[in-house]
Motif scaffolding. Structure first.
Motif: not given
Length: 875
Positions: A398-400, A813-815, A838-843
């Motif tokens: 996906n985009v993430s 995601d990486g912040f 940190v659970q909001t996306s696979s990224g």
């Protein structure tokens, strides 16, 4: 795209899939993605009306497309847009269903569309953003202090969908004809030249651009504002540099670079640059991507395109050249020929990273670029050795995950593997293969296998057999060299295994490794090492026989005692890049528990006390000494180690001095701040006192410091800063309009150690003093430079909501992982793992796993260092 983010380095090597992809050549049906492939676009006509005060846009769009399979639903991407009308083939209205979570819109018809050509007309509206993604506004001040507003686009990876609905995946190439209504006085630039301008009112105009070639959505561009320009040409192609009005002359160096590079690329790729113009645009400050290869309208954060003699350093000049070369390389690799899906982003970024160095080296041989790529090698391999690495070609769902793929594996390892393949095949064969690849896939998509096929045809070698072992599996090969001496003959046996750090369960892997070996006064040997040992003899015992000559191969080397003795004795007689390579492997072997730290320190001591002048070697030593110093934090031996490090660097400092000498080399000018900074970090009292004295003079007279010393002097002064020093520097950060100087001064102020000043630095980072596109990196810098990442973590969490409002979606995601990655405190790492974000996306999950793993490896290194340094210092 050239991303300049600490996040990219800290969070590189995210674990997607370790399974080899066994990829085939390109086909639409086999290309991964999120949209159905029942229909494909052929052309877009887009008409936008912008309101830069209300920050809204209204759009009309006509898309021509072909239905491949009968369907009553057309699914397009959109993010934040509201479609109000969709009509197919002039008369067939469709129901409209938005899915904002999936970033799609479904257009549903009562009866299926039959296979063949169709047209859909769409009306929509949406926001113009303030964060640096999609179509957004960039507010800045002119050199005279006047406020200006610029309209900017940044669409990679998946933000074209924020300006217009469409098939926003790279495989869906089409042509674009863009029309936009803008403030009447704005200068507008897009991929193609302007074909028509009409006055709409006294305050607005409608600009129409020519039709683009067939290309992917993420390459479309629109920039408009109060811009001035410079113009030149090369190989009959007009080249322009655009910058905020009044600063365009600072683009002269970049323009000259482009004029030199374009003919070289035209010849190298065998396909002439195909667009009618090439423009490069300097975006003031708020540009998180760093640089972007939009076809014919390349965009750059201004500090990597504009050279200001008052503030810019030799490293700035070098960086500008490299980034211009990088984005120009993309005009072929990425734009003309595009990967089908983000699993092959390395085809864009790894190739462009390699080509930027090749072109920069060819045009600027005195910069000694290739040996200095040793730093890229070490940074890349330090990530690739961990359990959270991934193959160059990775599974992207996906985009993430696609956003996370822009990392040091795609860029750095991609570059290094391509360099190794070129060295193995030879420059001519490699170039001929690239020409075949470009001609075969122009205006289309490709996979890595398509590239391997072209290189194999040009060279007569089985390129895929070698290349896929490096691109389709993770990690680093380790070549072990064993030898025995009998009757004056040295017998060598070479075997391979996997090199890993902090990964006891690393899966055993085998590579096909192109090897170049030799040494001073020895004949070179070239071969491919596979699963079977390679054996050979040399006519002399204890010869200085070294693998990876020129550091052109992507592997580590471990010598047994017999093989090592000749190298150790003759190290000063190897080339600079080979000296750096020997050192780099030796420290990596220590990190992996395969060699003592003493072996590295003995070599470093021998070289630094033996008149070592080369910048690549000395910066390798400085980087490792700094890493050891960090690992020694709080240890009773740290003072004694620092005394050794100061002694080791004193010969370099005595040779260089504080001030430039008449006619000194550019490399010495670059090296000076590194040596001064390291000595200051190690506690050299004379250096610190001189830095303080020069800082005080600079506060009164900014011309008292050469540009290349401003960063290091202010950073050393800020370590013991008082409130008055901080306030002076903070005002400088707020008031300067030069992005280059602003970021340099913020990096210096981030070195303040007192808790109150750390709090002020965190607040300064998101106060508006730093452009939105650099807020995340600024906070990560504070976490590292302050040496108090746990406090920075607490402050970031306290202000998190306000900070996140400044970040583009793909920086979210990486912040937090980029902050926690500086810590070694269990409670901070636990807080990261338990944080809801940190659970909001696979990224985000992947970034967190990487941060945790890097910290664990650093803790292991600290224990190993502190155990071994004590004995070495006593010796």
């Amino acid at each position: 795209m050239r991303r300049f983010l600490v996040l990219t380095t800290l969070l590189a090597g995210l674990p997607f899939s370790h399974t080899a992809l066994a990829e085939s050549t390109f086909s639409l049906g086999q290309t991964p993605g999120e949209l159905p492939k029942t229909a494909v676009p052929s052309s877009y006509v887009i008409d936008l009306k912008t309101d830069l005060e209300k920050l809204t846009l209204k759009g009309k769009e006509q898309i021509s497309f072909e239905v491949l399979t009968p369907t009553a639903e057309i699914v397009l991407n959109q993010a934040g847009l509201v479609l109000s009308r969709a009509v197919f083939d002039g008369s067939r209205g469709a129901e409209i269903f938005h899915d904002n979570k999936a970033e799609t819109v479904t257009l549903r018809l009562k009866k299926p569309l039959p296979p063949g050509k169709h047209v859909v007309d769409i009306q929509y509206s949406g926001p113009i953003l303030e964060t640096p993604n999609g179509l957004y506004i960039n507010d800045y001040h002119t050199p005279s202090g006047e406020k200006r507003r610029m309209l900017v686009s940044q669409f990679e990876v998946a933000d074209a969908r924020r300006m217009f609905p469409g098939w926003d995946e790279p495989v869906f190439k089409a042509t674009y004809q863009l029309n936009v209504t803008l403030p009447a006085n704005d200068v507008a630039v897009s991929n193609m030249p302007i074909k028509n301008t009409q006055s709409v009112s006294g305050t607005e105009k409608r600009v129409s651009f020519a039709v683009t070639p067939r290309m992917s959505t993420y390459l479309l561009a629109l920039v408009a504002g109060d811009m001035g320009s410079l113009h030149g040409s090369a190989d009959q192609t007009p080249i322009g540099v655009y910058a905020p009005n009044g600063l365009q002359e600072q683009g002269r160096f970049a323009l000259n670079a482009a004029e030199n590079i374009l003919p070289y690329y035209n010849n190298y790729f065998g396909v002439k640059y195909p667009l009618p113009k090439m423009d490069m645009l300097a975006i003031p400050g708020n540009y998180q991507a760093g640089a972007m290869e939009n076809w014919g309208a390349l965009t750059y954060i201004d500090n990597v395109l504009l050279f200001d003699p008052k503030n810019s350093t030799p490293r700035t000049k070098e960086l500008i050249y490299e980034v211009v070369a990088h984005e120009m390389a993309h005009q072929w690799s990425g734009d003309l020929v595009t990967m089908g899906w983000w699993n092959n982003i390395w085809l864009n970024e790894g190739f462009a990273s390699w080509m930027e160095i090749k072109a920069t080296d060819k045009m600027n041989p005195d910069w000694d670029i290739w040996p200095r790529q040793h730093e890229t090698r070490e940074a890349t391999m330090s990530v690739d050795a961990l359990s959270t690495t991934h193959p160059i070609q990775q599974t992207i769902h996906n985009v993430s995950e696609a956003n996370s793929a822009f990392d040091s594996i795609s860029y750095g390892k991609g570059e290094l593997v391509i360099r190794m393949l070129e060295g193995w095949l030879g420059e001519d064969h490699f170039r001929d293969g690239m020409r075949m690849y470009m001609k075969a896939h122009a205006y289309n998509n490709a996979t890595s296998q398509d590239l391997w096929n072209a290189l194999s045809k040009a060279s007569g070698q089985d390129v895929a057999g070698v290349a896929r072992s490096f691109t389709e599996q993770p990690g680093i090969p380790l070549i072990k060299v064993a030898s025995t001496c009998a009757n004056g003959v040295q017998h060598y046996t070479l075997t391979q295994s996997r090199f890993a750090i902090h990964d006891p369960k690393a899966a055993p892997l085998t590579w096909s490794i192109p090897v170049v070996a030799g040494g001073p006064n020895l004949e070179n040997k070239t071969f491919v090492l596979g699963s079977e040992p390679v054996q050979f003899d040399l006519p002399h015992c204890h010869s200085p026989f070294k693998l990876n000559l020129g550091e052109s191969g992507y592997y580590r080397v471990q010598y047994d005692d017999s093989s090592w003795s000749g190298i150790n004795t003759e190290i000063a007689n190897f080339s600079a890049v080979d000296r750096a390579n020997i050192l780099g492997d030796q420290y990596a072997l220590f990190r992996a528990g395969k060699a003592p730290l003493a072996a590295y320190l003995d070599l470093a001591q021998k070289l630094t006390q033996g008149n070592e002048h080369d910048i690549a070697v000395l910066e390798e030593i400085i980087n490792v000494l700094s890493a050891i110093d960090t690992n020694e934090h709080g240890s009773p031996e740290q003072k004694a180690f620092r005394d050794f490090a100061i002694t080791a660097l004193q010969p370099s400092m005595q040779r260089l001095g504080w001030d430039a000498k008449p006619n000194e080399s550019v490399l010495d000018t670059m090296l000076r701040p590194s040596v001064i900074g390291a000595l200051g970090e190690f506690g050299d009292e004379k250096i610190s006192a001189e830095a303080r004295e020069r800082f005080n003079k600079w506060k009164v007279d900014p011309s008292a410091l050469a540009p290349n010393l401003v960063g290091v002097v202010t950073a050393l002064a800020m370590k013991q800063a008082n409130e008055a020093d901080w306030s002076f520097m903070a005002n400088k950060v707020r008031s300067t309009e030069s992005t280059e100087l602003k970021l340099r001064l913020f990096s210096a102020i981030a070195s303040a150690h007192s808790p109150e000043l750390i709090r002020k630095n965190v607040q300064l980072a998101y106060s508006g003093a730093i452009p939105n596109g650099r807020v995340a990196i600024a906070l990560s810098i504070v976490a590292g430079a302050s040496e108090n990442p746990d406090l920075v973590w607490k402050l970031v969490k306290e202000y998190e909501s306000a900070i996140r409002g400044h970040l583009a979606p793909w920086a979210q995601d990486g912040f937090l992982p980029s902050i926690a990655a500086h810590s070694t405190t269990p409670s901070t790492l636990e807080a990261l793992q338990n944080d809801p974000s940190v659970q909001t996306s696979s990224g985000a999950k992947l970034a967190t796993e990487k941060a945790i793993n890097s910290v664990q490896a650093r803790i292991e290194a600290m224990k190993l260092t502190q155990t071994q340094i004590r004995a070495w210092l006593k010796k």
